[in-house]
Design a protein around this motif. Structure first.
Motif, PDB file in Angstrom:
ATOM      1  N   SER A  86      -3.463   8.651  -4.255  1.00 23.27           N
ATOM      2  CA  SER A  86      -2.606   8.896  -3.099  1.00 23.27           C
ATOM      3  C   SER A  86      -3.420   9.013  -1.823  1.00 23.27           C
ATOM      4  O   SER A  86      -3.062   8.448  -0.782  1.00 23.27           O
ATOM      5  N   LEU A  87      -4.539   9.728  -1.885  1.00 26.24           N
ATOM      6  CA  LEU A  87      -5.392   9.865  -0.709  1.00 26.24           C
ATOM      7  C   LEU A  87      -5.993   8.528  -0.298  1.00 26.24           C
ATOM      8  O   LEU A  87      -6.070   8.202   0.890  1.00 26.24           O
ATOM      9  N   LEU A  88      -6.427   7.739  -1.282  1.00 33.82           N
ATOM     10  CA  LEU A  88      -6.965   6.414  -0.973  1.00 33.82           C
ATOM     11  C   LEU A  88      -5.898   5.509  -0.367  1.00 33.82           C
ATOM     12  O   LEU A  88      -6.199   4.669   0.486  1.00 33.82           O
ATOM     13  N   SER A  89      -4.654   5.675  -0.782  1.00 35.79           N
ATOM     14  CA  SER A  89      -3.570   4.865  -0.227  1.00 35.79           C
ATOM     15  C   SER A  89      -3.364   5.173   1.249  1.00 35.79           C
ATOM     16  O   SER A  89      -3.031   4.281   2.040  1.00 35.79           O
ATOM     17  N   LEU A 106      -5.878   3.070   2.972  1.00 35.66           N
ATOM     18  CA  LEU A 106      -5.511   1.661   2.940  1.00 35.66           C
ATOM     19  C   LEU A 106      -4.410   1.345   3.952  1.00 35.66           C
ATOM     20  O   LEU A 106      -4.435   0.308   4.617  1.00 35.66           O
ATOM     21  N   ILE A 107      -3.433   2.234   4.072  1.00 34.50           N
ATOM     22  CA  ILE A 107      -2.357   2.042   5.045  1.00 34.50           C
ATOM     23  C   ILE A 107      -2.907   2.102   6.469  1.00 34.50           C
ATOM     24  O   ILE A 107      -2.557   1.279   7.330  1.00 34.50           O
ATOM     25  N   ALA A 108      -3.774   3.073   6.735  1.00 32.13           N
ATOM     26  CA  ALA A 108      -4.329   3.213   8.084  1.00 32.13           C
ATOM     27  C   ALA A 108      -5.171   2.006   8.464  1.00 32.13           C
ATOM     28  O   ALA A 108      -5.072   1.491   9.589  1.00 32.13           O
ATOM     29  N   VAL A 109      -6.007   1.533   7.551  1.00 34.44           N
ATOM     30  CA  VAL A 109      -6.848   0.364   7.832  1.00 34.44           C
ATOM     31  C   VAL A 109      -5.980  -0.880   8.027  1.00 34.44           C
ATOM     32  O   VAL A 109      -6.246  -1.716   8.906  1.00 34.44           O
ATOM     33  N   ASN A 110      -4.930  -1.014   7.215  1.00 34.91           N
ATOM     34  CA  ASN A 110      -4.029  -2.152   7.348  1.00 34.91           C
ATOM     35  C   ASN A 110      -3.389  -2.188   8.736  1.00 34.91           C
ATOM     36  O   ASN A 110      -3.328  -3.243   9.383  1.00 34.91           O
ATOM     37  N   ARG A 111      -2.935  -1.060   9.214  1.00 35.49           N
ATOM     38  CA  ARG A 111      -2.310  -0.999  10.534  1.00 35.49           C
ATOM     39  C   ARG A 111      -3.339  -1.193  11.642  1.00 35.49           C
ATOM     40  O   ARG A 111      -3.037  -1.793  12.677  1.00 35.49           O
ATOM     41  N   PHE A 136       0.825  -1.203   0.000  1.00 37.06           N
ATOM     42  CA  PHE A 136       0.000   0.000   0.000  1.00 37.06           C
ATOM     43  C   PHE A 136       0.862   1.257   0.000  1.00 37.06           C
ATOM     44  O   PHE A 136       0.489   2.274  -0.604  1.00 37.06           O
ATOM     45  N   ILE A 137       2.011   1.194   0.678  1.00 37.84           N
ATOM     46  CA  ILE A 137       2.925   2.333   0.656  1.00 37.84           C
ATOM     47  C   ILE A 137       3.465   2.556  -0.751  1.00 37.84           C
ATOM     48  O   ILE A 137       3.540   3.688  -1.233  1.00 37.84           O
ATOM     49  N   CYS A 174      -8.974   5.204  12.394  1.00 37.19           N
ATOM     50  CA  CYS A 174      -8.079   4.048  12.550  1.00 37.19           C
ATOM     51  C   CYS A 174      -6.994   4.307  13.587  1.00 37.19           C
ATOM     52  O   CYS A 174      -6.758   3.468  14.470  1.00 37.19           O
ATOM     53  N   TYR A 175      -6.347   5.459  13.533  1.00 33.65           N
ATOM     54  CA  TYR A 175      -5.280   5.731  14.486  1.00 33.65           C
ATOM     55  C   TYR A 175      -5.814   5.978  15.893  1.00 33.65           C
ATOM     56  O   TYR A 175      -5.138   5.664  16.882  1.00 33.65           O
TER      57      TYR A 175
END
Length: 343
Positions: free
Chosen positions: A104-107, A110-115, A56-57, A200-201
């Motif tokens: 980029s915004l969607l990524s 995706l990163i936040a949900v993954n973590r 995702f990064i 998410c965070y």
């Protein structure tokens, strides 16, 4: 009949402003392109970095390259020379800009949900959700959704021609962000991604606090509640989470409000341009934001600098210290089964 390449009245900018904007675009182009390419190169070259989280990064880095490596040089060249591009090519350039922004915004989401899933859910849930095929579909979906958001602008012929392009120095031609539909879509996208990232965070922080753990969000290290005092770096959890959220908010929210208010009333060109430049900084900071605390990335970068690429031959797993997740894997048999699934 008015020449399409002529600037509307009131859109001219001074020589000092042109030099400043050209310099900023050039610097952001150089740094953004370099940082994004380095992250992509490291993930491709080192198997230990080929994880769902890093996929995702990399997806975000590819989207950032559309802005930094493609759009910014064109914009800097136009501001410095004043020579307009052909109508069709200008439309293509603006479409690439909009596509890069939305992906980029969607990524980020995706990163936040993954973590969030990695840290707050059981390992079985994470492994089930983030299989290789599922990860690929998530990445493809981010591009398909962005293309779907771009289609209304591509199929529309109603663009303002008698005013400066929103959020940019006047180009004398139609900008994708000059279309109220595209501007509204981008504002809605920023709002949605901000809500996902903050949620998410916040959940990650709450989960860690409740379970009396200390988690480094940016490198996924989980440390048990030991009887002795925590290292200084583990006490800075709040700073790491705050850094991610604050950088995202500070670079996106000004543009969000400019887009939202701009749908109703006109705003000064200086306000539009300044908020746009701050937003562009996000595409330069993204690679650093998500890798600066990741020890695997730093080790890989040092290996590249030293010419030790052979160290990247290790098989990659998710960057999490499995043997320390005692609250998720209370039994030794479960831990062994989970390690077998990861391998």
């Amino acid at each position: 009949m008015r020449n399409d390449s002529e600037l509307p009245s009131g859109c001219e900018v001074g020589r000092s402003v042109k030099i400043s904007l050209t310099t900023l675009y050039t610097l952001m182009c150089l740094f953004g392109t370099t940082l994004n390419l380095v992250v992509i190169y490291l993930v491709v070259s080192f198997k230990k970095l080929r994880t769902s989280s890093n996929a995702f990064i990399v997806n975000g880095c590819v989207a950032d390259l559309l802005v930094c490596a493609f759009w910014m040089p064109h914009e800097a060249a136009f501001i410095s020379t004043g020579s307009p591009f052909a109508g069709g090519y200008h439309a293509f350039k603006e479409a690439v800009l909009f596509l890069g922004i939305t992906v980029s915004l969607l990524s980020h989401s995706l990163i936040a949900v993954n973590r969030y899933v990695l840290i707050t859910k059981v390992p079985a849930t994470y492994l089930s959700l983030y299989q290789k095929r599922h990860t690929e579909w998530m990445i493809c979906a981010s591009w398909l959704i962005s293309l779907a958001c771009l289609l209304p602008w591509l199929s529309s012929s109603l663009y303002p021609k008698e005013r400066c392009s929103d959020l940019q120095v006047a180009t004398g031609r139609k900008s994708v962000l000059s279309n109220p539909l595209a501007a509204g879509t981008l504002a809605l996208t920023i709002f949605a991604q901000t809500a996902v990232v903050l949620y998410c965070y916040f959940k990650i922080f709450r989960k860690v606090q409740i379970s009396v753990k200390r988690v480094s969000i940016l490198n996924f290290q989980i440390v048990n509640n030991l009887p002795y005092s925590f290292p200084r770096k583990d006490k800075r959890l709040g700073f790491y989470v705050l850094a991610v959220c604050c950088i995202f908010l500070l670079t996106t929210e000004p543009l969000f409000w400019v887009l939202l208010v701009g749908l109703v009333i006109g705003l000064p060109a200086a306000v539009r341009t300044s908020t746009w430049m701050v937003f562009c900084a996000l595409f330069v900071l993204n690679p650093f934001l998500y890798t600066w605390k990741n020890e695997e990335f730093r080790k890989s970068l040092r290996s590249v600098v030293r010419g030790e690429l052979w160290r990247g031959s290790a098989v990659g797993v998710e960057p999490v210290m499995i043997n320390t997740i005692s609250h998720l894997l209370p039994r030794q048999s479960s831990r062994r089964a989970f390690l077998g699934e990861v391998s």
